[in-house]
Design a protein around this motif. Structure first.
Motif: not given
Length: 264
Positions: A54-59, A80-83, A85-98, A158-163
């Motif tokens: 996701i950092l590569v895609l942002v760049a 796009a920025y929202f999605v 940011a959401i992915i980065i936030g969830v991934l970082i939270c996952g590592f912080l929890i661990r 966002a919706w393409h993830r389901f469709l």
């Protein structure tokens, strides 16, 4: 990069589910598989690759949007920025929890299986309720994402993830086995019948579509699945020679019009 992000989105959904258990019990986890070393190893690898992807895609987005004929021209950038940011936030939270679990000495996986989590834990202070608070933040982030896409049905990024799964499965291809798609390209229709170009009457027969509701359900699905990535636009000869034509903008206009005009 996009492939890793896609896989991380699917696999790390389990970590979001796990967060609900961690809110109640900071030492908690998924029932049954949550304590398997293989689960810890796979989610660790996918988490690292997903974050890097996701950092590569942002760049790439930041680099390409500055071009005069950027493939992102016309895309809804805040989505796009929202999605991202959401992915980065969830991934970082996952590592912080661990990491907090490591710091609290309640982490169930060995360092060889989860090296990044252990590295994060080495710099975090011990906090008994640390996993709970971070898990709560992760849930809020995830619910914010769901609410946002529910309120924006044209949010293709966002919706393409389901469709996308259904769109790919039902794609037209004469080579696909029976029952796995829609077969060869559908003939042009006029008045409910296949159009015979040798006998067609321009005064009576309709060529193509005149209203958005005349597209097939697959056509409407194609519009909704568009990610606004602009790859079609970047390959378009007309667009690359500064002509006022963009396949992406055409699809986006049809998509927005289809939703604005519904129900038909």
């Amino acid at each position: 990069a996009h492939w890793f992000v896609m896989v991380s989105f699917m696999i790390l959904f389990l970590l979001v589910v796990e967060a609900y258990f961690e809110v109640v019990d900071p030492e908690g986890g998924l029932p049954i598989i949550g304590h398997w070393t293989v689960y810890g190893l796979v989610t660790e690898i996918i988490g690292v690759l997903g974050l890097a992807g996701i950092l590569v895609l942002v760049a790439i987005r930041q680099r390409d949007k500055r071009k005069k004929l950027s493939r992102f021209t016309g895309s809804t950038m805040w989505q796009a920025y929202f999605v991202e940011a959401i992915i980065i936030g969830v991934l970082i939270c996952g590592f912080l929890i661990r990491g907090f679990k490591v710091a609290n000495d309640t982490f169930e996986y060995d360092a060889w299986a989860t090296p990044v989590s252990h590295a994060v834990g080495a710099i975090l202070p011990a906090a008994a309720d640390g996993p709970t608070w971070v898990a709560l933040v992760k849930i809020f982030i995830s619910m914010g994402w769901l609410i946002t896409i529910a309120l924006n049905v044209t949010m293709g990024v966002a919706w393409h993830r389901f469709l996308a799964f259904f769109n790919i499965f039902f794609k037209r291809s004469p080579d696909k086995p029976a029952g796995s798609g829609l077969g060869a390209l559908r003939p042009m229709m006029s008045q409910g019948k296949p159009l015979d170009f040798e006998e067609a009457d321009p005064e009576k027969d309709q060529f193509g579509v005149a209203q958005v509701e005349q597209f097939t359900w697959k056509g409407l699905l194609d519009f909704s699945t568009c990610t606004e990535c602009g790859r079609c636009q970047s390959q378009c000869p007309a667009w690359n020679t500064a002509k006022p034509l963009s396949p992406k903008l055409l699809v986006l206009s049809l998509r927005d019009h289809a939703y604005a005009k519904a129900p038909y």
